[in-house]
Design a protein around this motif. Structure first.
Motif, PDB file in Angstrom:
ATOM      1  N   GLY A   1       7.991   7.887  -9.673  1.00 16.49           N
ATOM      2  CA  GLY A   1       6.589   7.756  -9.297  1.00 16.49           C
ATOM      3  C   GLY A   1       6.336   6.915  -8.061  1.00 16.49           C
ATOM      4  O   GLY A   1       5.529   5.990  -8.095  1.00 16.49           O
ATOM      5  N   HIS A   2       7.004   7.246  -6.963  1.00 14.71           N
ATOM      6  CA  HIS A   2       6.870   6.464  -5.721  1.00 14.71           C
ATOM      7  C   HIS A   2       5.441   6.478  -5.187  1.00 14.71           C
ATOM      8  O   HIS A   2       4.912   5.452  -4.755  1.00 14.71           O
ATOM      9  CB  HIS A   2       7.834   7.022  -4.677  1.00 14.71           C
ATOM     10  N   GLN A   3       4.795   7.638  -5.189  1.00 17.82           N
ATOM     11  CA  GLN A   3       3.412   7.751  -4.732  1.00 17.82           C
ATOM     12  C   GLN A   3       2.611   8.610  -5.704  1.00 17.82           C
ATOM     13  O   GLN A   3       3.166   9.246  -6.606  1.00 17.82           O
ATOM     14  CB  GLN A   3       3.362   8.339  -3.321  1.00 17.82           C
ATOM     15  N   ALA A   4       1.312   8.632  -5.500  1.00 18.83           N
ATOM     16  CA  ALA A   4       0.409   9.251  -6.475  1.00 18.83           C
ATOM     17  C   ALA A   4       0.740  10.725  -6.739  1.00 18.83           C
ATOM     18  O   ALA A   4       0.652  11.190  -7.878  1.00 18.83           O
ATOM     19  CB  ALA A   4      -1.036   9.113  -5.998  1.00 18.83           C
TER      20      ALA A   4
ATOM     21  N   GLU B   1       0.804  -1.221   0.000  1.00 17.51           N
ATOM     22  CA  GLU B   1       0.000   0.000   0.000  1.00 17.51           C
ATOM     23  C   GLU B   1       0.840   1.277   0.000  1.00 17.51           C
ATOM     24  O   GLU B   1       0.340   2.352  -0.329  1.00 17.51           O
ATOM     25  CB  GLU B   1      -0.939   0.013   1.213  1.00 17.51           C
ATOM     26  N   GLY B   2       2.117   1.161   0.381  1.00 18.27           N
ATOM     27  CA  GLY B   2       2.973   2.334   0.408  1.00 18.27           C
ATOM     28  C   GLY B   2       3.127   3.018  -0.932  1.00 18.27           C
ATOM     29  O   GLY B   2       3.441   4.215  -1.001  1.00 18.27           O
ATOM     30  N   HIS B   3       2.899   2.274  -2.008  1.00 19.15           N
ATOM     31  CA  HIS B   3       2.964   2.860  -3.350  1.00 19.15           C
ATOM     32  C   HIS B   3       1.611   3.380  -3.837  1.00 19.15           C
ATOM     33  O   HIS B   3       1.490   3.788  -5.001  1.00 19.15           O
ATOM     34  CB  HIS B   3       3.521   1.839  -4.350  1.00 19.15           C
ATOM     35  N   GLU B   4       0.613   3.334  -2.975  1.00 19.92           N
ATOM     36  CA  GLU B   4      -0.717   3.866  -3.293  1.00 19.92           C
ATOM     37  C   GLU B   4      -1.232   3.359  -4.639  1.00 19.92           C
ATOM     38  O   GLU B   4      -1.580   4.125  -5.533  1.00 19.92           O
ATOM     39  CB  GLU B   4      -0.685   5.396  -3.268  1.00 19.92           C
TER      40      GLU B   4
ATOM     41  N   SER C   1      -4.816   4.603  -5.992  1.00 21.67           N
ATOM     42  CA  SER C   1      -4.804   6.002  -6.437  1.00 21.67           C
ATOM     43  C   SER C   1      -4.009   6.158  -7.728  1.00 21.67           C
ATOM     44  O   SER C   1      -4.423   6.876  -8.653  1.00 21.67           O
ATOM     45  CB  SER C   1      -4.213   6.899  -5.351  1.00 21.67           C
ATOM     46  N   CYS C   2      -2.868   5.498  -7.806  1.00 27.28           N
ATOM     47  CA  CYS C   2      -2.058   5.579  -9.022  1.00 27.28           C
ATOM     48  C   CYS C   2      -2.787   4.966 -10.212  1.00 27.28           C
ATOM     49  O   CYS C   2      -2.735   5.493 -11.327  1.00 27.28           O
ATOM     50  CB  CYS C   2      -0.720   4.887  -8.813  1.00 27.28           C
ATOM     51  N   ALA C   3      -3.493   3.862  -9.973  1.00 28.95           N
ATOM     52  CA  ALA C   3      -4.247   3.229 -11.056  1.00 28.95           C
ATOM     53  C   ALA C   3      -5.325   4.159 -11.578  1.00 28.95           C
ATOM     54  O   ALA C   3      -5.584   4.228 -12.796  1.00 28.95           O
ATOM     55  CB  ALA C   3      -4.852   1.921 -10.572  1.00 28.95           C
ATOM     56  N   SER C   4      -5.964   4.903 -10.681  1.00 28.64           N
ATOM     57  CA  SER C   4      -6.997   5.844 -11.096  1.00 28.64           C
ATOM     58  C   SER C   4      -6.418   6.958 -11.961  1.00 28.64           C
ATOM     59  O   SER C   4      -6.991   7.333 -12.995  1.00 28.64           O
ATOM     60  CB  SER C   4      -7.681   6.438  -9.864  1.00 28.64           C
ATOM     61  N   ILE C   5      -5.260   7.478 -11.565  1.00 24.13           N
ATOM     62  CA  ILE C   5      -4.617   8.545 -12.331  1.00 24.13           C
ATOM     63  C   ILE C   5      -4.214   8.047 -13.714  1.00 24.13           C
ATOM     64  O   ILE C   5      -4.440   8.717 -14.728  1.00 24.13           O
ATOM     65  CB  ILE C   5      -3.391   9.077 -11.564  1.00 24.13           C
TER      66      ILE C   5
END
Length: 221
Positions: free
Chosen positions: A191-194, A14-17, A20-24
């Motif tokens: 791209g570590h997080q969103a 989950e640390g890579h969100e 949220s990233c998939a949504s973007i």
């Protein structure tokens, strides 16, 4: 003529969100005219015709691999489906699968210093993914990867050695492309997080790279 189809499968650490990233990324690809299927988990790799997708985007970090699922994914890319992704969602997806890592062209092994400031140097200014993009400063995990020397490297970063003396002066690929059979493969370690997907250069490289991997008319050659 129907729109090209893209598959995003997300989950894992989950640390890579990943959600949220998939949504973007889903919104990004839809803007490019793709029909996007975004699903949690890797079970989707065991069903349906993966070759019907123009692009598959792994967004799963530290998940166990299923030999059959990886085999079907590799086969689809070998036959012409594009593979594209970023950071640990693609570069640290299946640690226990050498066939997957061989297809991707690399595997994450460390990020000395964790979140730090570093420089991304554009290595090829004429490739359609990086044309018009200048070298830039970035703040995130500076990925140290084990990489295939046959990759077509588009951007690099140089390790200072401040956080791991043995890495001093190492020039590490950040963005690359490669071919796997008939398929195009694109990877960016950014791209570590969103929130990082709003960084102008990182976002544009990702957008262009995914379109390039899908081999649509907007991707260039």
């Amino acid at each position: 003529m129907s729109n090209p189809r893209a598959l995003i499968f997300w989950g894992g650490w989950e640390g890579h969100e990943p959600e949220s990233c998939a949504s973007i990324v889903s919104d990004m690809l839809r803007t490019e005219g793709m029909e996007v299927t975004s699903v949690e988990g890797t079970d989707v790799l065991l069903t349906g015709d993966l070759s019907s997708y123009a692009l598959i985007v792994p967004m799963v970090t530290q998940v166990a691999s299923d030999k059959g699922a990886i085999g079907r994914l590799c086969d689809a890319v070998r036959r012409g489906t594009g593979l594209g992704g970023f950071h640990g969602g693609m570069g640290d997806a299946f640690r226990d699968s050498p066939p997957y890592q061989f297809m991707v062209g690399g595997q994450w092994v460390a990020h000395p210093g964790d979140i730090i400031d570093y420089r991304v140097e554009v290595a090829q200014s004429e490739h359609p993914i990086t044309t018009g993009i200048n070298s830039f400063d970035y703040r995130s995990e500076q990925y140290f990867l084990h990489v295939d020397p046959g990759n077509d490297v588009l951007a690099t970063t140089t390790f200072s050695g401040e956080h791991a003396p043995e890495t001093a002066g190492t020039v590490m690929p950040v963005v690359w492309t490669r071919r796997y059979g008939k398929g195009r493969v694109f990877y960016s370690s950014l791209g570590h997080q969103a929130h990082e997907l709003s960084h102008p250069e990182a976002r544009e490289i990702l957008r262009r790279g995914l379109v390039w991997a899908a081999d649509t008319s907007n991707a260039g050659s």
